[in-house]
Motif scaffolding. Structure first.
Motif, PDB file in Angstrom:
ATOM      1  N   LEU A 124      16.002  35.397 -21.400  1.00 34.53           N
ATOM      2  CA  LEU A 124      14.640  35.836 -21.491  1.00 34.53           C
ATOM      3  C   LEU A 124      14.407  36.764 -22.299  1.00 34.53           C
ATOM      4  O   LEU A 124      14.938  37.738 -22.471  1.00 34.53           O
ATOM      5  N   PRO A 125      13.086  36.771 -23.109  1.00 31.88           N
ATOM      6  CA  PRO A 125      12.807  37.683 -24.131  1.00 31.88           C
ATOM      7  C   PRO A 125      12.587  39.128 -23.418  1.00 31.88           C
ATOM      8  O   PRO A 125      11.996  38.937 -22.225  1.00 31.88           O
ATOM      9  N   VAL A 126      12.666  40.173 -23.934  1.00 33.51           N
ATOM     10  CA  VAL A 126      12.581  41.475 -23.570  1.00 33.51           C
ATOM     11  C   VAL A 126      11.234  42.307 -24.027  1.00 33.51           C
ATOM     12  O   VAL A 126      10.743  42.134 -25.195  1.00 33.51           O
ATOM     13  N   GLY A 148      21.453  39.833 -30.674  1.00 30.75           N
ATOM     14  CA  GLY A 148      21.641  38.655 -29.841  1.00 30.75           C
ATOM     15  C   GLY A 148      20.519  38.648 -28.864  1.00 30.75           C
ATOM     16  O   GLY A 148      20.418  37.515 -28.075  1.00 30.75           O
ATOM     17  N   ALA A 149      19.592  39.548 -28.879  1.00 29.76           N
ATOM     18  CA  ALA A 149      18.619  39.462 -27.746  1.00 29.76           C
ATOM     19  C   ALA A 149      17.362  39.201 -28.466  1.00 29.76           C
ATOM     20  O   ALA A 149      17.460  39.331 -29.856  1.00 29.76           O
ATOM     21  N   THR A 150      16.160  38.788 -27.848  1.00 33.16           N
ATOM     22  CA  THR A 150      15.180  38.642 -28.355  1.00 33.16           C
ATOM     23  C   THR A 150      13.868  39.378 -27.727  1.00 33.16           C
ATOM     24  O   THR A 150      14.044  39.601 -26.605  1.00 33.16           O
ATOM     25  N   GLY A 151      12.866  39.783 -28.533  1.00 31.59           N
ATOM     26  CA  GLY A 151      11.827  40.335 -27.639  1.00 31.59           C
ATOM     27  C   GLY A 151      10.750  40.698 -28.561  1.00 31.59           C
ATOM     28  O   GLY A 151      10.674  40.309 -29.662  1.00 31.59           O
ATOM     29  N   TRP A 244      -1.722  32.041 -35.975  1.00 29.20           N
ATOM     30  CA  TRP A 244      -0.336  32.844 -36.060  1.00 29.20           C
ATOM     31  C   TRP A 244      -0.024  33.563 -34.713  1.00 29.20           C
ATOM     32  O   TRP A 244       1.137  33.580 -34.279  1.00 29.20           O
ATOM     33  N   SER A 245      -0.823  34.212 -34.252  1.00 30.29           N
ATOM     34  CA  SER A 245      -0.446  35.113 -33.082  1.00 30.29           C
ATOM     35  C   SER A 245      -0.017  34.249 -31.769  1.00 30.29           C
ATOM     36  O   SER A 245       0.956  34.627 -31.137  1.00 30.29           O
ATOM     37  N   ARG A 250       4.419  31.663 -28.538  1.00 25.50           N
ATOM     38  CA  ARG A 250       4.892  30.632 -28.012  1.00 25.50           C
ATOM     39  C   ARG A 250       6.451  30.421 -28.649  1.00 25.50           C
ATOM     40  O   ARG A 250       7.210  29.826 -27.974  1.00 25.50           O
ATOM     41  N   ALA A 251       6.711  30.985 -29.761  1.00 26.97           N
ATOM     42  CA  ALA A 251       8.107  30.811 -30.338  1.00 26.97           C
ATOM     43  C   ALA A 251       8.895  31.563 -29.555  1.00 26.97           C
ATOM     44  O   ALA A 251       9.999  31.325 -29.266  1.00 26.97           O
ATOM     45  N   LEU A 252       8.471  32.688 -28.964  1.00 28.09           N
ATOM     46  CA  LEU A 252       9.331  33.782 -28.149  1.00 28.09           C
ATOM     47  C   LEU A 252       9.184  33.381 -27.017  1.00 28.09           C
ATOM     48  O   LEU A 252      10.233  33.558 -26.121  1.00 28.09           O
ATOM     49  N   PHE A 253       7.986  33.173 -26.148  1.00 26.87           N
ATOM     50  CA  PHE A 253       8.011  32.927 -24.748  1.00 26.87           C
ATOM     51  C   PHE A 253       7.650  31.468 -24.610  1.00 26.87           C
ATOM     52  O   PHE A 253       6.648  31.048 -24.686  1.00 26.87           O
ATOM     53  N   LYS A 254       8.762  30.651 -24.618  1.00 25.77           N
ATOM     54  CA  LYS A 254       8.779  29.146 -24.647  1.00 25.77           C
ATOM     55  C   LYS A 254       7.801  28.656 -23.655  1.00 25.77           C
ATOM     56  O   LYS A 254       7.229  27.630 -24.049  1.00 25.77           O
TER      57      LYS A 254
END
Ligand SMILES: [Zn+2]
Ligand SMILES: [Zn+2]
Length: 258
Positions: A124-126, A148-151, A244-245, A250-254
């Motif tokens: 899950l993104p941080v 390796g993480a996303t956020g 854009w925003s 949505r790209a990060l928080f599917k």
């Protein structure tokens, strides 16, 4: 369409009139709101609210740096069991806050590293809060192999140099009402240079109401003022900022895609 990517709907200023707060948000074109947890109680409240407003409100689970000192093994276990049960789209907010330093630097770092490990374990993104702690935040993210993480770096208030360092690690940047405050010139320069595919907007309500609502209780409907300021700074249309925003969020928080 707008997404308020960071609000605290469980705070009494908003929760006492939540139905109306959500109605006003909808009228202002806000279709989705992420309610961010700051401790165990607020994370569970955010989850409850997300169930009350399905498809509109989404919840994260986290421990704010201010409360890092309350982290012990029992709380770590409870966080993991909540995450196994599901119902959260992200971890945080976590990070470092050396401006207030309500918890020691050591406790903040430990809680931050724990939540980064949750982000990886549960994929899950941080959501990262960093205040007067840019170099230490970068140091920890680098040592945790954040690539390796996303956020997202929420409520970003630094200059372009710091923004670029977070972008290089693969993080998104979220802008709040601070970009409308008179003294935030270095931040506004950073907004101008931030790539269109790497930012979102947020209210951080009930705090930080943007100009022209400054001093009032902030709420998700005010995210439009932040979008307007980003549009002005970048010299693009309001609709383009919204597009854009929202797309980036949505790209990060599917789950926001549903
Ligand atoms: Zn924060
Ligand atoms: Zn927050």
């Amino acid at each position: 369409m707008l997404i308020d990517t960071h609000a605290h709907l469980d705070f009494p200023e908003l929760s006492k009139d939540l139905g109306q707060v959500i109605e006003r948000a909808k009228k202002a074109g806000v279709e989705k709101i992420i309610s961010v947890g700051i401790d165990e109680t607020s994370s569970l409240s955010a989850q409850r609210i997300s169930k009350e407003f399905p498809g509109i409100v989404y919840a994260t689970i986290g421990l704010h740096p201010h409360d890092a000192k309350s982290l012990d093994n029992d709380l770590m276990d409870r966080f993991k069991s909540y995450l196994r049960q599901g119902g959260f789209i992200g971890i945080g907010e976590t990070g470092l806050d050396f401006a207030k330093a309500y918890s020691s630097k050591l406790d903040q770092e430990e809680a931050f590293r724990f939540q980064l490990s949750l982000s990886k374990e549960f994929a899950l993104p941080v959501v990262i809060h960093t205040r007067e702690a840019g170099p230490d935040t970068l140091r920890i993210l680098k040592s945790e192999d954040a690539k390796g993480a996303t956020g997202v770096i929420h409520c970003f208030s630094g200059d372009y140099e710091l923004l670029k360092a977070f972008l290089d690690l693969g993080f998104y940047i979220s802008f709040s009402g601070i970009i409308t405050f008179p003294r935030a010139q270095a931040l506004r320069d950073a907004v101008k240079k931030c790539p269109l595919d790497r930012f979102f907007i947020e209210t951080d309500s009930p705090f930080l109401a943007p100009v022209p609502k400054r001093g009032k209780t902030n709420e998700p409907s005010y995210v439009k003022y932040i979008a307007k300021e980003v549009a002005r700074l970048k010299g693009i249309d309001f609709e383009e900022v919204c597009r854009w925003s929202s797309e980036n969020a949505r790209a990060l928080f599917k789950p926001l895609k549903d």
